[in-house]
Design a protein around this motif. Structure first.
Motif, PDB file in Angstrom:
ATOM      1  N   PRO A 140     -43.846  10.255 -15.622  1.00  0.00           N
ATOM      2  CA  PRO A 140     -43.176   9.357 -16.578  1.00  0.00           C
ATOM      3  C   PRO A 140     -43.217   9.815 -18.030  1.00  0.00           C
ATOM      4  O   PRO A 140     -42.381   9.400 -18.831  1.00  0.00           O
ATOM      5  CB  PRO A 140     -43.931   8.035 -16.393  1.00  0.00           C
ATOM      6  N   GLU A 141     -44.190  10.649 -18.434  1.00  0.00           N
ATOM      7  CA  GLU A 141     -44.367  11.007 -19.839  1.00  0.00           C
ATOM      8  C   GLU A 141     -44.031  12.475 -20.082  1.00  0.00           C
ATOM      9  O   GLU A 141     -44.184  13.320 -19.182  1.00  0.00           O
ATOM     10  CB  GLU A 141     -45.811  10.737 -20.275  1.00  0.00           C
ATOM     11  N   PRO A 142     -43.609  12.823 -21.317  1.00  0.00           N
ATOM     12  CA  PRO A 142     -43.314  14.232 -21.651  1.00  0.00           C
ATOM     13  C   PRO A 142     -44.587  15.009 -22.003  1.00  0.00           C
ATOM     14  O   PRO A 142     -44.659  15.705 -23.029  1.00  0.00           O
ATOM     15  CB  PRO A 142     -42.362  14.104 -22.844  1.00  0.00           C
ATOM     16  N   ASP A 143     -45.574  14.892 -21.155  1.00  0.00           N
ATOM     17  CA  ASP A 143     -46.880  15.519 -21.389  1.00  0.00           C
ATOM     18  C   ASP A 143     -47.538  15.688 -20.029  1.00  0.00           C
ATOM     19  O   ASP A 143     -47.586  14.732 -19.231  1.00  0.00           O
ATOM     20  CB  ASP A 143     -47.726  14.619 -22.307  1.00  0.00           C
ATOM     21  N   TYR A 144     -48.088  16.900 -19.768  1.00  0.00           N
ATOM     22  CA  TYR A 144     -48.685  17.139 -18.438  1.00  0.00           C
ATOM     23  C   TYR A 144     -49.811  18.149 -18.579  1.00  0.00           C
ATOM     24  O   TYR A 144     -49.686  19.156 -19.304  1.00  0.00           O
ATOM     25  CB  TYR A 144     -47.635  17.669 -17.479  1.00  0.00           C
ATOM     26  N   TRP A 177     -43.246  18.490 -24.190  1.00  0.00           N
ATOM     27  CA  TRP A 177     -41.832  18.727 -24.441  1.00  0.00           C
ATOM     28  C   TRP A 177     -41.218  17.499 -25.087  1.00  0.00           C
ATOM     29  O   TRP A 177     -41.824  16.422 -25.139  1.00  0.00           O
ATOM     30  CB  TRP A 177     -41.095  19.098 -23.151  1.00  0.00           C
ATOM     31  N   ALA A 178     -40.007  17.631 -25.596  1.00  0.00           N
ATOM     32  CA  ALA A 178     -39.326  16.516 -26.258  1.00  0.00           C
ATOM     33  C   ALA A 178     -38.828  15.518 -25.213  1.00  0.00           C
ATOM     34  O   ALA A 178     -38.237  15.900 -24.194  1.00  0.00           O
ATOM     35  CB  ALA A 178     -38.156  17.022 -27.103  1.00  0.00           C
ATOM     36  N   ALA A 179     -39.081  14.236 -25.471  1.00  0.00           N
ATOM     37  CA  ALA A 179     -38.632  13.193 -24.534  1.00  0.00           C
ATOM     38  C   ALA A 179     -37.104  13.139 -24.490  1.00  0.00           C
ATOM     39  O   ALA A 179     -36.433  13.278 -25.533  1.00  0.00           O
ATOM     40  CB  ALA A 179     -39.187  11.841 -24.950  1.00  0.00           C
ATOM     41  N   SER A 180     -36.560  12.955 -23.309  1.00  0.00           N
ATOM     42  CA  SER A 180     -35.110  12.822 -23.154  1.00  0.00           C
ATOM     43  C   SER A 180     -34.651  11.504 -23.748  1.00  0.00           C
ATOM     44  O   SER A 180     -35.328  10.467 -23.600  1.00  0.00           O
ATOM     45  CB  SER A 180     -34.712  12.895 -21.679  1.00  0.00           C
ATOM     46  N   LEU A 181     -33.503  11.507 -24.410  1.00  0.00           N
ATOM     47  CA  LEU A 181     -32.991  10.310 -25.077  1.00  0.00           C
ATOM     48  C   LEU A 181     -32.055   9.497 -24.192  1.00  0.00           C
ATOM     49  O   LEU A 181     -31.615   8.417 -24.597  1.00  0.00           O
ATOM     50  CB  LEU A 181     -32.258  10.717 -26.361  1.00  0.00           C
ATOM     51  N   GLU A 182     -31.740   9.959 -23.012  1.00  0.00           N
ATOM     52  CA  GLU A 182     -30.815   9.238 -22.136  1.00  0.00           C
ATOM     53  C   GLU A 182     -31.501   7.997 -21.574  1.00  0.00           C
ATOM     54  O   GLU A 182     -32.668   8.040 -21.169  1.00  0.00           O
ATOM     55  CB  GLU A 182     -30.331  10.155 -21.019  1.00  0.00           C
ATOM     56  N   PRO A 183     -30.774   6.842 -21.504  1.00  0.00           N
ATOM     57  CA  PRO A 183     -31.438   5.571 -21.157  1.00  0.00           C
ATOM     58  C   PRO A 183     -31.842   5.442 -19.694  1.00  0.00           C
ATOM     59  O   PRO A 183     -32.654   4.572 -19.367  1.00  0.00           O
ATOM     60  CB  PRO A 183     -30.384   4.521 -21.529  1.00  0.00           C
ATOM     61  N   ASP A 184     -31.276   6.262 -18.812  1.00  0.00           N
ATOM     62  CA  ASP A 184     -31.564   6.080 -17.383  1.00  0.00           C
ATOM     63  C   ASP A 184     -32.548   7.115 -16.840  1.00  0.00           C
ATOM     64  O   ASP A 184     -32.572   7.397 -15.645  1.00  0.00           O
ATOM     65  CB  ASP A 184     -30.264   6.129 -16.578  1.00  0.00           C
TER      66      ASP A 184
END
Length: 353
Positions: A314-318, A282-289
Motif C-alpha cells: 500500500p505504501e511507496p516505501d519497502y 519512490w514517488a506516490a502515484s497520483l491516480e485516484p484508483d
C-alpha cells in the motif's frame, strides 16, 4: 284625497284581492304528471388491456348514484362485448354488443377483487381470436335499476410479435456492445426494428434506453460505468407510432464494463542500504484508483526478476533483505479494477553490495 284609518286599510285589502284573483287561476291549471326520476348507480368507468390472447378488464366499485346520493344495495355488474374483425383479420367472428357475463358485487367466482378494484379476464376459458377489435361496456345493477350509459373500452387483439434470438453482450472499457439475431423468416407479423432495455443495481426494473427503434441487430451502449454490472433484454418492434407493438424480450444478457487502462509507471525509485537490508522509496502515484505497488528484485548480472510482494504493497516505501551479492529493483503500480491493471515497470535501480 288622502285615505286615513279604516278606509286606507280597506283599500289595501281590495288591491290584494285583485292580485290573488289574477294569480290563483294560473296555479290551478292541470297538466300531465311528471314521474320521479329513478335513483340508479352512476356510470362505471371501464379499462381494457390485452394480455396474450386474453383481455384484462378493470373497474372500481361505484359508491354514488347518478344523482350524487350514496349507492345502497349494489347487487352485481353486467358485462357486454362486441367484436369486429380488423383488416386482414378473420372473415368470421363479428358480433353486436351482447351479454358477456354477470359479476356478483360480493365474492365473485368469475373475477378477482383487490380493495375496491375488480379484475375480469375475458378469454380465460376460451382464448380470443387474433385480428379482432373487442369493445366492452359495463353496468352496475341494484334493486332499483342499473347504471346509465357507460363509456366503452376497446382493444385490438393482434398476433404476438416474434421475439429476437441469441442475444449477446460484450463488455469493453466504458462500453457494452449488444448483438442478436432476428426472428426466423416467415414468422408474422414481421419485425421491422428493435428496442433495447437495460437493468442495473438499484433500478426498479428494465428501462428502455433506445429513444427510437434500432434498425439492425447491433447496439452499442456508451452510457455505462466501469465495474458496474448491467443486464440487457431486446424486444422486436412492428408498426410505427402509437400503433407500434413489441415482442416478448430476448435475453437477458449480462455484462460488466471494465477498466483496461493501466496506471502510469512509478517514478523516482531509490535504493539505500540499511545494514543488511535495502530501503526502497519512490514517488506516490497520483491516480485516484491506485490499490498499491508490486516490488520486483533481480540478482545481477543475469538473474530473473522475482516478485517480492504477493499482494499490492500500500505504501511507496519497502524494506528488503536481499541475499548476498549485487541486486536491482523495479516497482509497478496496480489499480483497483477487477482486472488489477498493472503499470509498466519503473526505471531499474541497483543496490551496492
Amino acid at each position: 284625497m288622502i285615505l286615513r284609518g279604516p278606509r286606507r286599510r280597506a283599500g289595501a285589502a281590495l288591491i290584494l284581492v285583485c292580485v290573488l284573483a289574477l294569480i290563483l287561476p294560473a296555479c290551478g291549471r292541470k297538466g300531465p304528471p311528471v314521474p320521479p326520476r329513478p335513483v340508479v348507480p352512476a356510470a362505471v368507468a371501464l379499462s381494457a388491456a390485452t394480455e396474450g390472447r386474453t383481455v384484462l378488464l378493470r373497474w372500481a366499485r361505484p359508491t354514488r348514484n347518478a344523482d350524487g346520493s350514496p349507492l345502497i344495495g349494489l347487487n352485481h355488474f353486467v358485462l357486454l362485448r362486441a367484436a369486429e374483425p380488423l383488416p386482414g383479420g378473420p372473415s368470421e367472428g363479428a358480433s353486436p354488443l351482447r351479454l358477456l357475463d354477470a359479476v356478483p358485487a360480493v365474492q365473485p367466482e368469475n373475477a378477482t377483487v383487490e380493495g375496491e378494484t375488480y379484475r375480469y379476464v375475458d378469454g380465460a376459458r376460451e382464448p380470443l381470436a387474433f385480428g379482432v377489435r373487442y369493445t366492452y361496456q359495463i353496468a352496475a345493477v341494484t334493486d332499483r335499476g342499473s347504471s346509465g350509459p357507460a363509456v366503452s373500452a376497446a382493444v385490438e387483439l393482434h398476433p404476438p410479435v416474434a421475439p429476437p434470438r441469441a442475444l449477446r453482450a460484450e463488455a469493453g472499457e466504458g462500453v457494452v456492445t449488444l448483438a442478436w439475431q432476428g426472428p426466423p423468416p416467415g414468422e408474422a407479423p414481421s419485425v421491422s426494428a428493435y428496442h433495447v432495455y437495460r437493468e442495473e443495481p438499484g433500478s426498479p426494473g428494465p428501462v428502455r434506453i433506445t429513444r427510437f427503434p434500432v434498425q439492425g441487430t447491433r447496439y452499442v451502449d456508451l452510457n455505462v460505468q466501469n465495474e458496474r454490472p448491467y443486464r440487457y433484454t431486446v424486444r422486436g418492434v412492428t408498426g410505427e407510432g402509437p400503433g407500434a407493438r413489441e415482442s416478448e424480450p430476448a435475453g437477458p444478457a449480462e455484462a460488466i464494463p471494465e477498466d483496461r487502462t493501466p496506471p502510469a509507471a512509478p517514478r523516482g525509485l531509490t535504493a539505500l542500504r540499511e545494514g543488511d537490508a535495502i530501503r526502497l522509496r519512490w514517488a506516490a502515484s497520483l491516480e485516484p484508483d491506485i490499490l498499491g505497488y508490486r516490488v520486483y528484485r533481480r540478482t545481477l548480472p543475469e538473474g530473473r526478476r522475482v516478485l517480492l510482494t504477493s499482494e499490492p504493497h500500500p505504501e511507496p516505501d519497502y524494506l528488503d533483505r536481499p541475499p548476498p551479492g549485487p541486486v536491482a529493483y523495479t516497482v509497478t503500480a496496480v489499480d483497483r479494477s477487477r482486472r488489477r491493471n498493472e503499470s509498466a515497470a519503473s526505471a531499474e535501480v541497483r543496490a551496492a553490495p
